[in-house]
Design a protein around this motif. Sequence first.
Motif, short mmCIF file in Angstrom:
data_model
loop_
_atom_site.label_atom_id
_atom_site.label_comp_id
_atom_site.label_asym_id
_atom_site.label_seq_id
_atom_site.Cartn_x
_atom_site.Cartn_y
_atom_site.Cartn_z
N ASP A 39 10.32 21.29 34.05
CA ASP A 39 10.68 22.45 34.87
C ASP A 39 11.28 23.59 34.04
O ASP A 39 11.93 24.48 34.59
CB ASP A 39 11.65 22.04 35.98
N LEU A 40 11.04 23.58 32.74
CA LEU A 40 11.62 24.63 31.90
C LEU A 40 11.09 26.02 32.26
O LEU A 40 11.81 27.01 32.16
CB LEU A 40 11.35 24.34 30.42
N LYS A 86 19.20 22.39 30.33
CA LYS A 86 17.90 22.02 29.79
C LYS A 86 17.33 23.06 28.83
O LYS A 86 16.66 22.72 27.86
CB LYS A 86 16.90 21.74 30.92
N LEU A 87 17.59 24.34 29.10
CA LEU A 87 17.09 25.39 28.23
C LEU A 87 17.95 25.56 26.98
O LEU A 87 17.53 26.18 26.01
CB LEU A 87 17.04 26.72 28.98
N ARG A 136 22.22 33.26 29.55
CA ARG A 136 21.90 32.38 30.68
C ARG A 136 21.18 31.11 30.21
O ARG A 136 21.47 30.02 30.68
CB ARG A 136 21.00 33.13 31.67
N CYS A 137 20.24 31.27 29.28
CA CYS A 137 19.49 30.12 28.79
C CYS A 137 20.39 29.17 27.99
O CYS A 137 20.25 27.95 28.08
CB CYS A 137 18.31 30.58 27.94
N ASP A 178 22.23 27.01 30.37
CA ASP A 178 21.43 26.07 31.17
C ASP A 178 21.35 24.73 30.44
O ASP A 178 21.03 24.69 29.24
CB ASP A 178 20.02 26.64 31.38
N ASP A 214 14.12 31.72 36.51
CA ASP A 214 15.38 31.87 37.24
C ASP A 214 16.43 32.57 36.38
O ASP A 214 17.19 33.42 36.88
CB ASP A 214 15.90 30.50 37.68
N CYS A 215 16.50 32.22 35.11
CA CYS A 215 17.45 32.88 34.20
C CYS A 215 17.12 34.36 34.05
O CYS A 215 18.02 35.20 33.98
CB CYS A 215 17.45 32.19 32.84
N ARG A 272 10.21 27.15 35.27
CA ARG A 272 10.93 27.64 36.46
C ARG A 272 12.35 28.06 36.08
O ARG A 272 12.85 29.11 36.54
CB ARG A 272 10.98 26.56 37.53
N ARG A 273 12.99 27.28 35.25
CA ARG A 273 14.36 27.60 34.83
C ARG A 273 14.39 28.92 34.04
O ARG A 273 15.32 29.72 34.19
CB ARG A 273 14.94 26.47 33.98
N PHE A 274 13.37 29.12 33.21
CA PHE A 274 13.30 30.36 32.42
C PHE A 274 13.19 31.57 33.34
O PHE A 274 13.87 32.58 33.14
CB PHE A 274 12.09 30.28 31.49
#
Length: 199
Positions: A125-126, A71-72, A65-66, A69, A132-133, A128-130
């Motif tokens: 926002d990394l 950004k990730l 998932r990361c 993404d 979410d993943c 939050r993204r982490f």
Amino acid sequence: QCVDEGIGHSPNIPLFQIRSATEASRQLLARPPASWDGRAVRPSLFAFAGGEPAFLALAAAHHARCLADPKLNHPFSHPGQHPQHVERLAAYWAEVLGGPPRFSAKCGDHSAVLLMHAHNGDMGDLGRRFVDCFVAAADDAGLPADPAFRGALRAYMEWAVAEVLAYSPVDAVVPAGRPMPHWAWDGLQSPATGGATDS
């Protein structure tokens, strides 16, 4: 070598095979003895998830998932990443959530983990993204959909990300000798009592 037994696996094993092992482990762990009282005792989050196969599947799905993404992708695809990143991550999460101490026995304490992710500056926002993943990866890995279980997983990851971000300033000081955190159904556990803390 860090995490070279138990939870390790060949990166060529398809995720569906890991899921099959996860489901078999979960069915075995979900079979309580005749005297078991569900109102009085709950298995650890680690056991409820399905044990080590479940966390290996979760870490593999999260990593995928990361990477997907926009950004990730960069921090998760850099050439200096440990070749056993997925196995190490699985062992770390497993230990924090009630599994065996494989990570701390072979890879270091919690301070080492914090230091590894410290001093990166503004993370945007990394975080939050982490999270979410991580939440989506629990679906990908076929972890139990029980609301209390999923809520405990999400609460843990939100806490963990917040702690990592606290050390993102370039001048942050990571304290040495931090023990591994332990997270249960009711949150972060006190090292002294094993009960929930106010953190």
